[in-house]
Design an enzyme around this catalytic site. Sequence first.
Site, PDB file in Angstrom:
ATOM      1  N   ALA B  68       0.851  -1.193   0.000  1.00  0.00           N
ATOM      2  CA  ALA B  68       0.000   0.000   0.000  1.00  0.00           C
ATOM      3  C   ALA B  68       0.886   1.242   0.000  1.00  0.00           C
ATOM      4  CB  ALA B  68      -0.883  -0.004   1.252  1.00  0.00           C
ATOM      5  N   HIS B  69       0.722   2.083  -1.020  1.00  0.00           N
ATOM      6  CA  HIS B  69       1.560   3.279  -1.063  1.00  0.00           C
ATOM      7  C   HIS B  69       0.971   4.334  -1.983  1.00  0.00           C
ATOM      8  CE1 HIS B  69       2.825   0.896  -4.492  1.00  0.00           C
ATOM      9  NE2 HIS B  69       3.418   1.942  -5.024  1.00  0.00           N
ATOM     10  N   GLY B  70       1.388   5.569  -1.730  1.00  0.00           N
ATOM     11  CA  GLY B  70       1.058   6.660  -2.630  1.00  0.00           C
ATOM     12  C   GLY B  70       2.342   7.147  -3.274  1.00  0.00           C
TER      13      GLY B  70
END
Lengths: 90, 148
Positions: B68-70
């Site tokens: 999960a990352h931006g």
Amino acid sequence: MKILSVCGMGIGTSVLLKMNAEKVLEAMGIDAEVVAADITKAKREGIGADIILTTPELVVLLEGMPGKIVPIDHVFDLTEIRQKLTAALL
Amino acid sequence: MSSVLSLALGEGSIKLQQSCTSWRESFELAGAGLVESKRTVSTYTQEMIEAFEELGPYMVIAPGIALAHGRPSASVLETGLSLVTLSTPIEFGSQSNDPVSLVIGLAATDHDGHIDLMAALSELLMSEEKVTLLLNATKEAEVRSYLS
């Protein structure tokens, strides 16, 4: 040879793909430059890449780019990466 | 090399045997772990969720594992990780890697400054044995022992 590894944000999947592709290429004795990029950067700078490594869900966003698009299901599976790179290089 | 991972997982970043009903809830937990360990501010959690909504389940990078990352942004205070294990696996809509049991949250301040961290993470997650140990862990100390 130039290989582009592409993911959505350019900090996660593409970096993992780059590192694992480099391991595989070294073991195969192939001299190649692997560059990690997000989709926007890939589209801007990707011209001239022989192979584009990415994940299956992103293939549709990269269609039309020059170079062979090679989707990798499991970014830690060096066997899969090796098999697919070998096939793409034929 | 593995101490890189232990440093990246700050206090409050490890959440084990969580029960979630959706990918969104698991992202919220991974985001909360990054906020609690002072690597991000809460807007980053929303940025991770928006990235998933925009680009879909490509973040499920291996069987059972989501990253999960931006993007690097003003919401990232310091590069770091969070780690969430799910008591019941969740469908993320991945073509080949569902269901997900392990969610790794990732925040990076730029595109190139976290390469050592990614190398250590790759080495850890490449080991099916270690991933199984992580998934069965109930205490943070156990998880930390697998990192070194």
